[in-house]
Design a protein around this motif. Structure first.
Motif, mmCIF file in Angstrom:
data_model
loop_
_atom_site.group_PDB
_atom_site.id
_atom_site.type_symbol
_atom_site.label_atom_id
_atom_site.label_comp_id
_atom_site.label_asym_id
_atom_site.label_seq_id
_atom_site.Cartn_x
_atom_site.Cartn_y
_atom_site.Cartn_z
ATOM 1 N N LEU A 135 -5.953 -2.724 17.787
ATOM 2 C CA LEU A 135 -6.079 -2.317 16.312
ATOM 3 C C LEU A 135 -6.835 -3.248 15.785
ATOM 4 O O LEU A 135 -6.133 -4.558 15.794
ATOM 5 C CB LEU A 135 -4.723 -2.056 15.775
ATOM 6 C CG LEU A 135 -4.669 -1.482 14.394
ATOM 7 C CD1 LEU A 135 -5.332 -0.062 14.444
ATOM 8 C CD2 LEU A 135 -3.131 -1.115 13.862
ATOM 9 N N GLU A 136 -7.934 -3.132 15.608
ATOM 10 C CA GLU A 136 -9.034 -4.176 14.997
ATOM 11 C C GLU A 136 -8.758 -4.183 13.184
ATOM 12 O O GLU A 136 -8.742 -5.261 12.917
ATOM 13 C CB GLU A 136 -10.535 -3.690 15.051
ATOM 14 C CG GLU A 136 -11.345 -4.778 14.686
ATOM 15 C CD GLU A 136 -12.775 -4.436 14.997
ATOM 16 O OE1 GLU A 136 -13.489 -5.268 16.013
ATOM 17 O OE2 GLU A 136 -13.300 -3.598 14.965
ATOM 18 N N ALA A 137 -8.548 -3.163 12.612
ATOM 19 C CA ALA A 137 -8.321 -3.160 11.256
ATOM 20 C C ALA A 137 -7.666 -1.942 10.674
ATOM 21 O O ALA A 137 -7.686 -0.785 11.254
ATOM 22 C CB ALA A 137 -9.852 -3.323 10.560
ATOM 23 N N ILE A 138 -7.247 -2.004 9.521
ATOM 24 C CA ILE A 138 -6.513 -0.862 8.703
ATOM 25 C C ILE A 138 -7.062 -0.822 7.299
ATOM 26 O O ILE A 138 -7.028 -1.712 6.669
ATOM 27 C CB ILE A 138 -5.085 -1.040 8.763
ATOM 28 C CG1 ILE A 138 -4.555 -1.243 10.278
ATOM 29 C CG2 ILE A 138 -4.357 0.326 8.122
ATOM 30 C CD1 ILE A 138 -2.967 -1.357 10.147
ATOM 31 N N ASN A 139 -7.306 0.451 6.907
ATOM 32 C CA ASN A 139 -7.743 0.262 5.661
ATOM 33 C C ASN A 139 -6.571 1.147 4.838
ATOM 34 O O ASN A 139 -6.051 2.350 5.310
ATOM 35 C CB ASN A 139 -9.093 1.333 5.209
ATOM 36 C CG ASN A 139 -10.310 0.723 5.736
ATOM 37 O OD1 ASN A 139 -10.266 -0.633 5.891
ATOM 38 N ND2 ASN A 139 -11.540 1.446 5.588
ATOM 39 N N PRO B 61 3.287 7.303 5.034
ATOM 40 C CA PRO B 61 2.138 6.890 4.338
ATOM 41 C C PRO B 61 0.918 6.964 5.209
ATOM 42 O O PRO B 61 -0.280 6.948 4.717
ATOM 43 C CB PRO B 61 2.411 5.487 3.898
ATOM 44 C CG PRO B 61 3.914 5.357 3.982
ATOM 45 C CD PRO B 61 4.075 6.226 5.041
ATOM 46 N N ALA B 62 0.981 6.986 6.421
ATOM 47 C CA ALA B 62 -0.194 7.150 7.245
ATOM 48 C C ALA B 62 -0.590 8.570 7.602
ATOM 49 O O ALA B 62 -1.416 8.669 8.223
ATOM 50 C CB ALA B 62 0.144 6.361 8.779
ATOM 51 N N GLU B 63 0.099 9.561 7.251
ATOM 52 C CA GLU B 63 -0.308 10.925 7.244
ATOM 53 C C GLU B 63 -1.863 11.239 6.956
ATOM 54 O O GLU B 63 -2.054 10.746 5.876
ATOM 55 C CB GLU B 63 0.792 11.885 6.610
ATOM 56 C CG GLU B 63 0.404 13.105 6.908
ATOM 57 C CD GLU B 63 1.245 14.327 6.225
ATOM 58 O OE1 GLU B 63 2.357 13.928 5.726
ATOM 59 O OE2 GLU B 63 1.069 15.585 6.522
ATOM 60 N N GLY B 64 -2.330 11.704 7.730
ATOM 61 C CA GLY B 64 -3.730 12.199 7.497
ATOM 62 C C GLY B 64 -4.881 11.041 7.631
ATOM 63 O O GLY B 64 -5.770 11.262 7.473
ATOM 64 N N ALA B 65 -4.426 9.893 8.147
ATOM 65 C CA ALA B 65 -5.250 8.661 8.215
ATOM 66 C C ALA B 65 -6.429 9.032 9.334
ATOM 67 O O ALA B 65 -5.962 9.546 10.408
ATOM 68 C CB ALA B 65 -4.512 7.619 8.777
ATOM 69 N N LEU B 66 -7.423 8.371 9.081
ATOM 70 C CA LEU B 66 -8.579 8.943 10.021
ATOM 71 C C LEU B 66 -8.504 7.666 11.203
ATOM 72 O O LEU B 66 -8.344 6.476 10.923
ATOM 73 C CB LEU B 66 -9.800 8.851 9.316
ATOM 74 C CG LEU B 66 -10.289 9.858 8.702
ATOM 75 C CD1 LEU B 66 -11.598 9.740 8.139
ATOM 76 C CD2 LEU B 66 -10.128 11.334 9.392
ATOM 77 N N ASP C 249 -7.568 4.720 6.879
ATOM 78 C CA ASP C 249 -8.286 4.349 8.201
ATOM 79 C C ASP C 249 -7.728 3.374 9.119
ATOM 80 O O ASP C 249 -7.221 2.469 8.778
ATOM 81 C CB ASP C 249 -9.432 4.174 7.979
ATOM 82 C CG ASP C 249 -10.395 4.896 7.194
ATOM 83 O OD1 ASP C 249 -10.223 4.938 5.778
ATOM 84 O OD2 ASP C 249 -11.001 5.755 7.688
ATOM 85 N N LEU C 250 -7.685 3.787 10.448
ATOM 86 C CA LEU C 250 -7.454 2.534 11.552
ATOM 87 C C LEU C 250 -8.434 2.642 12.405
ATOM 88 O O LEU C 250 -9.279 3.757 12.953
ATOM 89 C CB LEU C 250 -6.234 3.381 12.439
ATOM 90 C CG LEU C 250 -4.811 3.009 11.756
ATOM 91 C CD1 LEU C 250 -4.547 4.255 10.855
ATOM 92 C CD2 LEU C 250 -3.758 2.945 12.787
ATOM 93 N N TYR C 251 -9.069 1.470 12.634
ATOM 94 C CA TYR C 251 -9.938 1.232 13.643
ATOM 95 C C TYR C 251 -9.547 0.665 14.835
ATOM 96 O O TYR C 251 -8.914 -0.516 14.721
ATOM 97 C CB TYR C 251 -10.863 0.296 12.986
ATOM 98 C CG TYR C 251 -11.855 0.847 11.853
ATOM 99 C CD1 TYR C 251 -12.832 1.493 11.809
ATOM 100 C CD2 TYR C 251 -11.002 0.629 10.390
ATOM 101 C CE1 TYR C 251 -13.505 2.192 10.966
ATOM 102 C CE2 TYR C 251 -11.711 1.359 9.352
ATOM 103 C CZ TYR C 251 -12.889 2.116 9.415
ATOM 104 O OH TYR C 251 -13.404 2.432 8.439
ATOM 105 N N ALA D 20 0.790 -1.116 0.044
ATOM 106 C CA ALA D 20 0.135 0.025 0.030
ATOM 107 C C ALA D 20 1.086 1.192 -0.071
ATOM 108 O O ALA D 20 1.805 1.173 0.381
ATOM 109 C CB ALA D 20 -0.836 0.020 1.297
ATOM 110 N N THR D 21 0.151 2.320 -0.506
ATOM 111 C CA THR D 21 1.118 3.477 -0.562
ATOM 112 C C THR D 21 0.670 4.597 0.368
ATOM 113 O O THR D 21 1.191 5.410 0.853
ATOM 114 C CB THR D 21 1.052 4.071 -2.028
ATOM 115 O OG1 THR D 21 -0.514 4.171 -2.406
ATOM 116 C CG2 THR D 21 1.956 3.376 -3.000
#
Ligand SMILES: [Zn+2]
Length: 115
Positions: free
Chosen positions: A107-111, A56-61, A28-30, A23-24
């Motif tokens: 951490l349950e899930a990552i998009n 690459p995680a900058e701005g992730a919700l 989202d992080l849940y 991934a680039t």
């Protein structure tokens, strides 16, 4: 500084998963947080914005899901959710209790996005 340590390990996990998935960008992080856990959502978000910058995680919700506290009484086997932080068993008043849920943090899930 509790949250900083937590947030750093979250970022590490997220980046590793993103790399493995080719991934680039992480979008989202849940997160699942128990009610009894001392983790403060706002602090995690605050540190996240700082340490995820230029990755690459900058701005992730960050999505936070709170898990309610659940307790089982070891005296009478009553299972209950404490009200107003009253941890003692409402049926027999025992404080011989076991916490079933409410202390978790994971951490349950990552998009992610791939190009
Ligand atoms: Zn009881």
């Amino acid at each position: 500084m509790h949250e900083l340590t937590i947030t750093e390990s979250l970022l590490e996990i997220a980046l590793r998963h993103a790399r493995e998935a080719g991934a680039t960008k992480i979008t989202d992080l849940y997160l699942v947080i128990g009610q009894l856990s001392s983790v403060v959502d706002e602090s995690v978000q605050f540190y996240w914005d700082i340490i995820a910058k230029d990755t690459p995680a900058e701005g992730a919700l960050l999505h936070f899901q709170r898990i309610p506290t659940e307790i089982i009484c070891l005296n009478c086997n009553n299972q209950y959710k404490p009200v107003d932080n009253q941890m003692a068993c409402p049926r027999c008043d025992s404080i011989s209790i076991k916490i079933i849920s409410g202390e978790e943090f994971f951490l349950e899930a990552i998009n992610v996005e791939t190009d």
